[in-house]
Design an enzyme around this catalytic site. Structure first.
Site, PDB file in Angstrom:
ATOM      1  N   HIS A 188     -26.998  44.932  77.578  1.00 32.99           N
ATOM      2  CA  HIS A 188     -25.811  45.443  76.888  1.00 32.99           C
ATOM      3  C   HIS A 188     -25.054  46.465  77.732  1.00 32.99           C
ATOM      4  CE1 HIS A 188     -28.560  48.754  75.415  1.00 32.99           C
ATOM      5  NE2 HIS A 188     -27.461  49.465  75.621  1.00 32.99           N
TER       6      HIS A 188
ATOM      7  N   ASP B 112     -32.347  41.738  76.043  1.00 28.76           N
ATOM      8  CA  ASP B 112     -31.551  42.896  76.462  1.00 28.76           C
ATOM      9  C   ASP B 112     -31.975  43.383  77.838  1.00 28.76           C
ATOM     10  OD1 ASP B 112     -29.490  44.693  76.195  1.00 28.76           O
ATOM     11  OD2 ASP B 112     -30.687  46.190  75.135  1.00 28.76           O
TER      12      ASP B 112
ATOM     13  N   GLY C 243     -26.383  56.626  77.094  1.00 30.87           N
ATOM     14  CA  GLY C 243     -26.426  56.811  78.543  1.00 30.87           C
ATOM     15  C   GLY C 243     -27.825  56.636  79.108  1.00 30.87           C
TER      16      GLY C 243
ATOM     17  N   SER D  40     -29.718  54.194  78.122  1.00 31.79           N
ATOM     18  CA  SER D  40     -29.984  52.756  78.096  1.00 31.79           C
ATOM     19  C   SER D  40     -30.210  52.206  79.488  1.00 31.79           C
ATOM     20  CB  SER D  40     -28.813  52.013  77.457  1.00 31.79           C
ATOM     21  OG  SER D  40     -28.985  51.870  76.085  1.00 31.79           O
TER      22      SER D  40
ATOM     23  N   LEU E 210     -41.145  27.614  69.114  1.00 28.88           N
ATOM     24  CA  LEU E 210     -42.070  26.890  68.248  1.00 28.88           C
ATOM     25  C   LEU E 210     -41.308  26.022  67.256  1.00 28.88           C
ATOM     26  CD1 LEU E 210     -44.993  26.376  67.386  1.00 28.88           C
ATOM     27  CD2 LEU E 210     -44.853  28.391  65.917  1.00 28.88           C
ATOM     28  N   GLY E 211     -40.229  26.568  66.665  1.00 26.36           N
ATOM     29  CA  GLY E 211     -39.407  25.771  65.769  1.00 26.36           C
ATOM     30  C   GLY E 211     -39.717  25.940  64.303  1.00 26.36           C
ATOM     31  N   VAL E 212     -39.923  27.197  63.864  1.00 25.56           N
ATOM     32  CA  VAL E 212     -40.160  27.468  62.451  1.00 25.56           C
ATOM     33  C   VAL E 212     -39.300  28.649  62.005  1.00 25.56           C
ATOM     34  CG1 VAL E 212     -42.545  26.620  62.412  1.00 25.56           C
ATOM     35  CG2 VAL E 212     -42.102  29.010  63.008  1.00 25.56           C
TER      36      VAL E 212
ATOM     37  N   ILE F 152     -39.680  31.850  59.385  1.00 27.39           N
ATOM     38  CA  ILE F 152     -40.836  32.530  58.801  1.00 27.39           C
ATOM     39  C   ILE F 152     -40.402  33.717  57.960  1.00 27.39           C
ATOM     40  CG2 ILE F 152     -42.487  31.848  60.595  1.00 27.39           C
ATOM     41  CD1 ILE F 152     -41.924  34.511  61.986  1.00 27.39           C
TER      42      ILE F 152
END
Length: 503
Positions: free
Chosen positions: A148, A178, A249, A251, A306-308, A310
């Protein structure tokens, strides 16, 4: 790039999540997650000696004196501060060429100000500036920072501790975690050694170095408040939480342990004001190092999937599923064609362990999988029908498209229909939780439906008094109506009829 003076508003029960890069272009963003790769700097810096014990006064007269070890950060600050850099960025934003304010046509002053606007609606690029921190991990000028900090930057300048300045190239950035990697044209630079964030313990002393509010080479210290902290907001990163003073600052700056090793990248704070209030969060260096290695090697980052979908297991769910404790990740739905479906995961399963690592909260699952690569095999301990079932999944690439569920295809065709609804049938677990025998979940509401007050998350029970269980039924009923339809909606515990104009 994000403006770190801004504060991201969230619900009243939560504090505001604020990113900590001062004046970064745009508005605030969050961090995300990825993988582990224990990397070390090519030229490790000198490590501070172990802190000397300090004699503490006896609590009671005549009682034996005790010793406590207090950290001395002077050597760490001296050696590692040389490798911490200040980052300045410049970008542009579009503004009206003649500076007339943007106003709603319904505003009583709209007509007055409209005379000052350029009739062609022309705009100009206005420069905006931002700043952050970073640290050198390779003597040839490779630098780690936050994504960012450099987002949407057209120009990035790096200032070293010795006051030299270089124009930097962004080798790559990964908004999901990030993490960003910069490169400057220099040789023989001081570096920081990379440690292992997984060995951190709550209560351990840590140090941050950065440029809060533009004050370069600022050192602040504190302790690790928690590890593996999931912040929600769709982030995969399991953050290191500290009480180190981190401000706009900071970051992208390093978080170091008492051995002078970088264990994290300072990334976010919780704040009601945009400034430090005792809750700071850092991306584990294990995650950042893996991202850095991928970017340096290929210029891009791959994430495992994984494709879930939750959700957390609360006490009510634990009682319903006969779990001994409210722990795990409850599988709400499984993507068709995903790694999860191929492994045999089902809606209503509770993932309790991944590769032997206990899943306590739902955020632990994506955080644990973040240290895996596409193609990795993972062993899942799943609670199903009162017992543990072992499933093995081969993780897919998050960038790969999975097959679309036919129900979703039907729903997708309704995007351009008269109602503007995207629908799907209730999952079995949703029926059990809500007590609704049949209906369609409204995943998105646009156009006429949104104007009428229908909202995502509502459950459509009937159209014109007739119960519906499929998208085809809804489509047929709407097609037979000419002016409006009456939708019976379940919203929380309430059932309401909403009239929707069509046409």
């Amino acid at each position: 790039m994000q403006n770190e003076g801004a504060v991201t508003a969230i619900t009243a029960k939560r504090l505001t999540l604020a990113l900590c890069a001062a004046g970064v272009i745009g508005g605030a963003v969050g961090a995300i997650a990825v993988n582990h790769n224990s990397a070390t700097a090519q030229a490790p810096a000198t490590v501070a000696a172990a802190p000397a014990p300090v004699q503490a006064p006896p609590a009671v007269a005549g009682a034996p004196a005790s010793t406590v070890s207090l950290p001395d950060f002077t050597t760490i600050a001296k050696n590692n501060g040389k490798a911490v850099v200040n980052i300045r960025v410049m970008g542009t934003t579009k503004t009206s060429a003649r500076g007339a304010p943007q106003m709603n046509p319904g505003d009583p002053f709209y007509e007055f100000f409209r005379q000052f606007q350029d009739p062609r609606g022309s705009q100009r690029d206005t420069p905006v500036f931002g700043a952050g921190s970073g640290f050198i991990v390779s003597p040839d000028g490779v630098i780690l920072t936050n994504a960012h900090v450099v987002q949407d930057a057209s120009e990035v300048t790096v200032k070293l501790a010795d006051r030299r300045e270089f124009r930097a190239k962004v080798l790559g950035s990964d908004p999901r975690t990030d993490v960003a990697v910069l490169k400057i044209d220099a040789k023989g630079l001081p570096t920081v050694p990379l440690g292992n964030a997984r060995s951190l313990q709550t209560g351990e002393w840590v140090l941050a170095i950065g440029s809060p509010f533009g004050l370069e080479s600022t050192v602040t210290a504190g302790v690790v408040s928690a590890t593996g902290r999931s912040l929600g907001n769709d982030s995969q990163v399991q953050f290191i939480q500290t009480d180190v003073a981190v401000n706009p600052g900071n970051s992208g700056g390093p978080l170091l342990n008492t051995r002078g090793e970088v264990v994290g990248i300072n990334s976010q704070i919780y704040s009601q004001t945009g400034g430090y209030q005792g809750l700071s969060f850092a991306i584990p260096i294990d995650v950042a190092a893996r991202i850095k290695d991928q970017i340096v090697a290929t210029g891009k980052v791959q994430h495992a999937k994984l494709g879930v979908s939750i959700q957390d297991v609360n006490q009510g769910f634990a009682d319903s599923f006969n779990l001994d404790s409210p722990e795990g990740a409850l599988v709400a739905s499984v993507e068709r064609g995903s790694a999860a479906e191929k492994a045999g995961l089902k809606s209503g399963d509770v993932v309790r362990k991944v590769n032997g690592q206990t899943i306590v909260g739902s955020g632990d699952l994506p955080g644990t999988l973040a240290v895996a690569k596409p193609g990795d095999k993972v062993a899942l301990d799943v609670w199903r029908d009162g017992k543990i079932v072992r499933l093995n999944a081969i993780l897919a690439n998050a960038d790969d498209k999975t097959a679309v569920d036919p129900r979703e295809e039907l729903a997708a065709t309704d995007k351009g229909a008269k109602l503007g609804l995207v629908l799907r049938p209730l999952e079995p677990i949703e029926r059990r939780q809500s007590g609704i025998a049949a209906g369609l979940v409204i995943e998105d509401a646009r156009g006429a439906a949104a104007i009428a007050g229908v909202a995502p998350g509502d459950v459509l029970l009937s159209v014109n008094g007739k119960p519906v269980t499929s998208v085809d039924q809804v489509r047929d009923m709407v097609g037979k109506s000419s002016k409006s339809v009456a939708l019976l909606i379940q919203r929380g515990d309430d059932r309401i009829f909403i009239p929707v104009r069509i046409g």
